[in-house]
Design a protein around this motif. Structure first.
Motif, PDB file in Angstrom:
ATOM      1  N   ALA A  24       0.832  -1.207   0.000  1.00  5.78           N
ATOM      2  CA  ALA A  24       0.000   0.000   0.000  1.00  5.78           C
ATOM      3  C   ALA A  24       0.865   1.255   0.000  1.00  5.78           C
ATOM      4  N   ARG A  25       1.979   1.229   0.732  1.00  2.00           N
ATOM      5  CA  ARG A  25       2.878   2.381   0.749  1.00  2.00           C
ATOM      6  C   ARG A  25       3.554   2.576  -0.610  1.00  2.00           C
ATOM      7  N   GLU A  26       3.882   1.494  -1.297  1.00  2.00           N
ATOM      8  CA  GLU A  26       4.453   1.599  -2.644  1.00  2.00           C
ATOM      9  C   GLU A  26       3.447   2.228  -3.603  1.00  2.00           C
ATOM     10  N   VAL A  27       2.187   1.792  -3.502  1.00  2.00           N
ATOM     11  CA  VAL A  27       1.133   2.351  -4.351  1.00  2.00           C
ATOM     12  C   VAL A  27       0.931   3.827  -4.021  1.00  2.00           C
ATOM     13  N   GLN A  28       1.003   4.165  -2.728  1.00  2.00           N
ATOM     14  CA  GLN A  28       0.863   5.561  -2.326  1.00  2.00           C
ATOM     15  C   GLN A  28       1.970   6.417  -2.953  1.00  2.00           C
ATOM     16  N   ALA A  29       3.209   5.928  -2.935  1.00  2.00           N
ATOM     17  CA  ALA A  29       4.321   6.674  -3.532  1.00  2.00           C
ATOM     18  C   ALA A  29       4.116   6.846  -5.032  1.00  2.00           C
ATOM     19  N   ASP A  30       3.657   5.804  -5.711  1.00  2.00           N
ATOM     20  CA  ASP A  30       3.393   5.902  -7.153  1.00  2.00           C
ATOM     21  C   ASP A  30       2.276   6.903  -7.438  1.00  2.00           C
ATOM     22  N   THR A  31       1.261   6.906  -6.593  1.00  2.00           N
ATOM     23  CA  THR A  31       0.145   7.848  -6.761  1.00  2.00           C
ATOM     24  C   THR A  31       0.635   9.282  -6.592  1.00  2.00           C
ATOM     25  N   LEU A  32       1.486   9.503  -5.608  1.00  2.00           N
ATOM     26  CA  LEU A  32       2.043  10.848  -5.407  1.00  2.00           C
ATOM     27  C   LEU A  32       2.864  11.286  -6.618  1.00  2.00           C
ATOM     28  N   ALA A  33       3.630  10.372  -7.187  1.00  2.00           N
ATOM     29  CA  ALA A  33       4.423  10.704  -8.378  1.00  2.00           C
ATOM     30  C   ALA A  33       3.508  11.063  -9.552  1.00  2.00           C
ATOM     31  N   ASP A  34       2.411  10.346  -9.703  1.00  2.00           N
ATOM     32  CA  ASP A  34       1.446  10.684 -10.761  1.00  2.00           C
ATOM     33  C   ASP A  34       0.829  12.060 -10.516  1.00  2.00           C
ATOM     34  N   GLU A  35       0.535  12.369  -9.258  1.00  2.00           N
ATOM     35  CA  GLU A  35      -0.037  13.675  -8.920  1.00  2.00           C
ATOM     36  C   GLU A  35       0.944  14.800  -9.239  1.00  2.00           C
ATOM     37  N   VAL A  36       2.232  14.555  -9.064  1.00  2.00           N
ATOM     38  CA  VAL A  36       3.246  15.567  -9.384  1.00  2.00           C
ATOM     39  C   VAL A  36       3.118  15.984 -10.847  1.00  2.00           C
ATOM     40  N   LEU A  37       2.989  15.007 -11.723  1.00  2.00           N
ATOM     41  CA  LEU A  37       2.855  15.326 -13.152  1.00  2.00           C
ATOM     42  C   LEU A  37       1.561  16.082 -13.435  1.00  2.00           C
ATOM     43  N   ASP A  38       0.472  15.658 -12.800  1.00  2.00           N
ATOM     44  CA  ASP A  38      -0.810  16.338 -13.016  1.00  2.00           C
ATOM     45  C   ASP A  38      -0.739  17.803 -12.583  1.00  2.00           C
ATOM     46  N   ILE A  39      -0.151  18.039 -11.411  1.00  2.00           N
ATOM     47  CA  ILE A  39      -0.050  19.415 -10.905  1.00  2.00           C
ATOM     48  C   ILE A  39       0.871  20.240 -11.793  1.00  2.00           C
ATOM     49  N   ALA A  40       2.003  19.670 -12.176  1.00  2.00           N
ATOM     50  CA  ALA A  40       2.958  20.404 -13.012  1.00  2.00           C
ATOM     51  C   ALA A  40       2.379  20.738 -14.379  1.00  2.00           C
TER      52      ALA A  40
END
Length: 123
Positions: A24-40
């Motif tokens: 779950a923590r690995e998935v959370q980190a991947d989700t945060l990385a995806d959010e970085v691209l969306d925000i940028a």
């Protein structure tokens, strides 16, 4: 939602829960990385039109987006440091990228005492 103490107890007592938690923590980190691209990539709030019809940069919105990106990058790096953390690499070598040379000097105790006495007399 269980209490934090309950989750920690489950982590210490159950191997299967530890595995699920780690995933779950690995998935959370991947989700945060995806959010970085969306925000940028989202520039919809970066500009505004003033009363004269001129476009102006909304610096506050740009800075808020930067803060959101930085916070997610930091957290992803903490959750999955091998994947999203800063890579720090240290290479230790001797002169001219050669091997490290070790030098062992055997010191005579009498010689050390004489040197110390000489320094004390002159300084």
């Amino acid at each position: 939602m269980p209490y934090q103490a309950t989750v920690y107890r489950w982590l210490t007592q159950s191997e299967s829960f530890r595995d699920q938690y780690a995933r779950a923590r690995e998935v959370q980190a991947d989700t945060l990385a995806d959010e970085v691209l969306d925000i940028a990539d989202d520039a919809t709030q970066d500009m505004q039109v003033d009363e004269q019809g001129h476009e102006r940069v909304r610096h506050e919105a740009v800075q808020r987006s930067k803060l959101r990106v930085d916070a997610r990058k930091w957290l992803a790096g903490q959750l999955a440091p091998k994947k999203y953390g800063d890579r720090i690499q240290q290479n230790i070598s001797g002169a001219h990228d050669g091997p490290i040379e070790q030098k062992i000097t055997i010191v005579d105790e009498v010689q050390v005492k004489a040197t110390v006495a000489h320094l004390e007399e002159n300084y």
